[in-house]
Design a protein around this motif. Structure first.
Motif, short mmCIF file in Angstrom:
data_model
loop_
_atom_site.label_atom_id
_atom_site.label_comp_id
_atom_site.label_asym_id
_atom_site.label_seq_id
_atom_site.Cartn_x
_atom_site.Cartn_y
_atom_site.Cartn_z
N ASP A 100 32.66 -3.96 -45.64
CA ASP A 100 31.71 -3.87 -46.76
C ASP A 100 30.34 -3.45 -46.23
N LEU A 101 29.94 -2.23 -46.58
CA LEU A 101 28.62 -1.69 -46.20
C LEU A 101 27.80 -1.36 -47.45
N SER A 102 28.09 -1.99 -48.53
CA SER A 102 27.41 -1.70 -49.79
C SER A 102 25.97 -2.21 -49.77
N ASN A 103 25.15 -1.62 -50.66
CA ASN A 103 23.76 -2.05 -50.84
C ASN A 103 22.95 -2.00 -49.54
N ASN A 104 23.11 -0.89 -48.81
CA ASN A 104 22.27 -0.64 -47.65
C ASN A 104 21.40 0.59 -47.94
N ASN A 105 20.87 1.21 -46.89
CA ASN A 105 20.07 2.43 -47.04
C ASN A 105 20.74 3.59 -46.31
N ILE A 106 22.06 3.58 -46.25
CA ILE A 106 22.81 4.56 -45.48
C ILE A 106 22.59 5.97 -46.03
N GLU A 107 22.19 6.88 -45.15
CA GLU A 107 21.98 8.28 -45.52
C GLU A 107 22.97 9.21 -44.83
N THR A 108 23.37 8.87 -43.60
CA THR A 108 24.25 9.75 -42.83
C THR A 108 25.45 8.98 -42.30
N VAL A 109 26.59 9.68 -42.30
CA VAL A 109 27.84 9.16 -41.74
C VAL A 109 28.34 10.20 -40.75
N ASP A 110 28.43 9.83 -39.48
CA ASP A 110 28.81 10.79 -38.45
C ASP A 110 30.31 11.08 -38.47
N VAL A 111 30.67 12.23 -37.92
CA VAL A 111 32.07 12.55 -37.68
C VAL A 111 32.65 11.49 -36.74
N GLY A 112 33.81 10.95 -37.07
CA GLY A 112 34.44 9.93 -36.22
C GLY A 112 33.85 8.55 -36.40
N ALA A 113 33.10 8.32 -37.48
CA ALA A 113 32.47 7.01 -37.70
C ALA A 113 33.52 5.90 -37.81
#
Length: 266
Positions: A100-113
């Motif tokens: 669960d990574l909801s309600n964060n400020n995530i802008e980028t998701v890398d390849v292979g995350a």
């Protein structure tokens, strides 16, 4: 005889017990396997039905903790300040089933995350973040049920290709909205609704590319034409000046007459 046998039996019993204890210790070390990391101090780890649950909700985290227990099955990182999911962020968590990574400020998701958990992960929540786009390979081979709702998605070809490979959460799929789009008329509409209507964002991508190529080629063509015109005009000007110079030179007959006149005078 019994008195002599008694001490021998006791010695054998002690030796057997010693070997058993030593073997048990060695076996325990072998069964322990790779060490399980301790719970991060900022998080709270609990055992739920024999499964390790790591609870790091609302702990003001700015990045994913690197020292998570390797036997983590449920990882709760909601309501923090995480902005980025780097490559191999969970590679040691081979038993991870819920993230669960909801309600964060995530802008980028890398390849292979999510490399390393693609086979085990069952639930992934990325809702209520700041994600506009992701690389096509970011969710490679991921079979989890995914929630992507309430992010400012930019609807274009790559997003269309990403969604085609994902198993979206049916309860929140209509909340995956086009915040912006290659065609403004689709902004503010659910992505799935737009795609189900027959719209193909990749067609717009190709058209845009074709137009850009046409404009570029036209620009080069115009530059070539302009150079040719300049070259011709420049050469014409040089030719005109050269002709005027030749005209200004005295002719051979005039030079002969001038020479005869000089000879007569002499």
């Amino acid at each position: 005889m019994q008195d002599l046998a008694g001490p021998d039996m006791r010695r054998k019993s002690l030796i057997s017990s010693g070997f058993a204890l030593l073997w048990g210790s060695l076996l325990g070390v072998l069964l322990a396997g790779a060490p399980v990391m301790a719970c991060p101090s900022i998080c709270h780890c609990i055992e739920r039905n024999g499964l390790t649950v790591v609870q790091c909700v609302a702990r003001s985290l700015e990045k994913i903790p690197p020292d998570l227990p390797r036997d983590t099955v449920v990882l709760l990182l909601a309501s923090n300040h995480i902005t980025h999911i780097p490559s191999h962020a969970f590679k040691e968590l081979h038993y991870l089933q819920e993230l669960d990574l909801s309600n964060n400020n995530i802008e980028t998701v890398d390849v292979g995350a999510f490399q390393g958990v693609s086979d085990s992960l069952l639930i992934l929540d990325l809702s209520n973040n700041h994600i506009q786009s992701v690389p096509k390979e970011a969710f490679a081979r991921l079979r989890a049920k995914i929630s992507l709702s309430n992010n400012p998605w930019h609807c274009e070809c790559t997003l269309q290709e990403v969604l085609r490979e994902l198993r979206l959460d049916p309860e929140t799929v209509n909340e995956v909205m086009c915040h912006t789009a290659v065609q403004e008329e689709y902004a503010g509409k659910p992505v799935i609704q737009v795609l189900d209507s027959g719209i193909n964002f990749c067609n717009f991508h190709h058209k845009t590319t074709d137009i850009a190529m046409f404009v570029t080629m036209f620009g080069w063509f115009a530059m070539v034409i302009a150079y040719v015109i300049y070259y011709v005009r420049h050469n014409q000007e040089d030719a005109r000046r050269h002709l005027e110079y030749l005209k200004s030179l005295p002719s051979s007959s005039q030079i002969s007459k001038d020479f005869d006149t000089i000879s007569t005078v002499l």
